[in-house]
Design a protein around this motif. Structure first.
Motif, short mmCIF file in Angstrom:
data_model
loop_
_atom_site.label_atom_id
_atom_site.label_comp_id
_atom_site.label_asym_id
_atom_site.label_seq_id
_atom_site.Cartn_x
_atom_site.Cartn_y
_atom_site.Cartn_z
N GLY A 53 6.25 4.09 6.59
CA GLY A 53 5.48 3.77 7.78
C GLY A 53 4.39 4.75 8.14
N ALA A 54 4.28 5.87 7.40
CA ALA A 54 3.23 6.84 7.71
C ALA A 54 2.80 7.57 6.46
CB ALA A 54 3.72 7.84 8.76
N LEU A 55 1.51 7.51 6.17
CA LEU A 55 0.96 8.31 5.08
C LEU A 55 0.79 9.75 5.56
CD1 LEU A 55 -1.73 5.86 3.67
CD2 LEU A 55 0.45 6.48 2.63
N PRO A 56 0.85 10.71 4.64
CA PRO A 56 0.80 10.57 3.19
C PRO A 56 2.15 10.37 2.51
CG PRO A 56 0.74 12.88 3.73
CD PRO A 56 0.75 12.15 5.05
N ILE A 57 3.25 10.33 3.26
CA ILE A 57 4.56 10.26 2.63
C ILE A 57 4.83 8.86 2.09
CG2 ILE A 57 7.04 10.44 2.99
CD1 ILE A 57 5.67 13.08 2.69
N ALA A 58 4.80 7.84 2.94
CA ALA A 58 5.08 6.49 2.48
C ALA A 58 4.62 5.46 3.50
CB ALA A 58 6.58 6.30 2.20
N ASP A 59 3.97 4.42 3.01
CA ASP A 59 3.56 3.32 3.86
C ASP A 59 3.53 2.05 3.02
OD1 ASP A 59 2.82 1.98 6.13
OD2 ASP A 59 0.97 3.10 6.46
N TYR A 60 3.32 0.92 3.68
CA TYR A 60 3.22 -0.35 2.98
C TYR A 60 1.79 -0.55 2.48
CZ TYR A 60 7.66 -1.34 5.28
OH TYR A 60 8.96 -1.28 5.71
N THR A 61 1.64 -1.26 1.37
CA THR A 61 0.31 -1.67 0.91
C THR A 61 -0.24 -2.70 1.89
OG1 THR A 61 1.38 -3.31 -0.51
CG2 THR A 61 0.78 -1.20 -1.53
N PRO A 62 -1.57 -2.90 1.91
CA PRO A 62 -2.15 -3.83 2.88
C PRO A 62 -1.54 -5.23 2.85
CG PRO A 62 -3.87 -2.52 1.87
CD PRO A 62 -2.60 -2.19 1.14
N ASP A 63 -1.09 -5.69 1.68
CA ASP A 63 -0.50 -7.03 1.60
C ASP A 63 0.97 -7.05 2.01
OD1 ASP A 63 0.80 -5.84 -0.53
OD2 ASP A 63 -0.14 -7.08 -2.07
N GLY A 64 1.54 -5.87 2.31
CA GLY A 64 2.92 -5.78 2.73
C GLY A 64 3.93 -6.01 1.64
N GLN A 65 3.49 -6.09 0.39
CA GLN A 65 4.38 -6.40 -0.72
C GLN A 65 4.79 -5.18 -1.53
OE1 GLN A 65 5.55 -9.65 -1.02
NE2 GLN A 65 4.44 -9.73 0.94
N GLY A 66 4.17 -4.04 -1.28
CA GLY A 66 4.47 -2.84 -2.05
C GLY A 66 4.39 -1.61 -1.18
N TYR A 67 4.37 -0.46 -1.85
CA TYR A 67 4.40 0.81 -1.13
C TYR A 67 3.36 1.76 -1.70
CZ TYR A 67 8.90 -1.25 -0.05
OH TYR A 67 9.87 -2.13 0.34
N VAL A 68 2.90 2.66 -0.85
CA VAL A 68 1.90 3.63 -1.26
C VAL A 68 2.23 4.96 -0.60
CG1 VAL A 68 0.35 3.07 0.67
CG2 VAL A 68 -0.59 4.04 -1.44
N GLY A 69 1.84 6.05 -1.24
CA GLY A 69 2.09 7.37 -0.69
C GLY A 69 2.77 8.27 -1.70
N LEU A 70 3.00 9.50 -1.29
CA LEU A 70 3.60 10.49 -2.18
C LEU A 70 4.99 10.07 -2.65
CD1 LEU A 70 3.43 13.58 -3.25
CD2 LEU A 70 5.08 13.96 -1.41
N ASP A 71 5.89 9.72 -1.72
CA ASP A 71 7.27 9.45 -2.10
C ASP A 71 7.44 8.21 -2.97
OD1 ASP A 71 8.11 11.77 -0.94
OD2 ASP A 71 9.31 10.84 0.65
N PRO A 72 6.76 7.09 -2.68
CA PRO A 72 6.90 5.95 -3.59
C PRO A 72 6.47 6.27 -5.02
CG PRO A 72 6.01 5.20 -1.52
CD PRO A 72 6.00 6.70 -1.47
N ASN A 73 5.35 6.99 -5.18
CA ASN A 73 4.90 7.34 -6.52
C ASN A 73 5.84 8.35 -7.17
OD1 ASN A 73 1.56 8.03 -7.90
ND2 ASN A 73 3.53 7.84 -8.90
N PHE A 74 6.34 9.31 -6.40
CA PHE A 74 7.24 10.29 -6.98
C PHE A 74 8.57 9.64 -7.36
CE2 PHE A 74 9.49 14.54 -6.89
CZ PHE A 74 8.79 15.03 -7.98
#
Length: 292
Positions: A53-74
């Motif tokens: 729910g908050a970048l840079p750690i983790a948030d949803y992609t604009p389409d709400g179907q995926g995740y973006v941020g440090l923790d999802p990639n790690f």
């Protein structure tokens, strides 16, 4: 007592959100450390409970179907290192201990700090230095916060019941004992509202997780005046958390160290303006913050 130097703002104002995930190849030596008896929540998949729910750690992609941020990639890098698929389950912070012990997920990435008390029930694989940031508005008069005396008489925005609130309480007690003006804490649950208090002049400073404040400071409206260890005066670490004695922690630690060795780790931290939270090596169950 000196605090660590302020982190510089990133050169790019935006763009990390749109970049594709950094990927990696399986690391057989790490995968071999997963106990044969371990049963993943979903076979062949590493299921991770994650606060989103908050970048840079983790948030949803604009389409709400995926995740973006440090923790999802790690998390993706860890799963791939172990030869597994990744499934992320969004969770609320208070739910992670029960969810992990009940087997809803294999591991947790929720900005969890290693403590001696938590080590009674959980295992940890460290991946970040826990740092708190002190920020002010860019056009404000405060240049540095190098110790408790620099917050004397200041209005400080922060969240109650956190590491930073405990640290501020100790600083305030020192200042009062030294005959200095007491600090005025202003408590907020919403980081956006907290930052608005600083920008509007209601608060002189904000005190909270450095990664979040550094990311927000990309717009140039706020700036860092100091950082402090999350367990001040002790060093604290953020870790991937697993069930006690499940045997999964050594494998995750080895996966993290493989990403440190191949350069993906620092590349990912730099992408999210978090390079100052890097650690030289991941460790399984290091010394944590002392029992309260």
């Amino acid at each position: 007592m000196a605090l660590l130097g302020a982190c510089a703002p990133p050169k790019e104002k935006a763009g990390a959100e749109a970049l594709p995930f950094i990927r990696t190849a399986p690391v057989p030596a790490a995968a071999a450390l997963v106990p044969r008896a371990y049963r993943f929540k979903t076979p062949g998949t590493l299921t991770i409970g994650m606060t989103v729910g908050a970048l840079p750690i983790a948030d949803y992609t604009p389409d709400g179907q995926g995740y973006v941020g440090l923790d999802p990639n790690f998390a993706q890098l860890i799963a791939e290192s172990l030869g597994l698929k990744l499934k992320i389950l969004p969770i609320a912070w208070p739910d992670w201990p029960l969810g992990l012990t009940s087997g809803k997920y294999d591991a947790v990435m929720a900005n969890v700090t290693v403590t001696e008390e938590r080590k009674d029930k959980f295992d940890f694989s460290t991946y970040r230095d826990d740092k708190l940031g002190i920020y002010t508005r860019s056009d404000g008069p405060i240049l540095r916060v190098d110790g408790p005396q620099d917050v004397a008489g200041r209005r400080v925005a922060l969240t109650a019941g956190t590491n930073q609130s405990q640290i501020l309480d100790r600083w305030n007690a020192r200042n009062i004992a030294a005959g200095l003006k007491p600090v005025e804490p202003l408590y907020y649950d919403d980081p956006g509202v907290m930052r608005l208090a600083v920008l509007s002049g209601r608060a002189d400073l904000s005190f909270g997780p450095n990664f979040l404040a550094a990311y927000e400071a990309r717009d140039g409206r706020t700036r860092s005046v100091g950082t402090v260890a999350g367990g001040w005066p002790l060093t604290a670490f953020i870790a991937v958390t697993t069930r006690k004695a499940s045997g999964l922690a050594p494998a995750i630690t080895a996966a993290i160290n493989a990403q440190i060795d191949n350069g993906n780790y620092i590349k990912l931290l730099r992408r999210w303006n978090m390079a100052d939270e890097r650690i030289p090596r991941s460790a399984t169950n290091p010394a944590g913050l002392p029992r309260q």
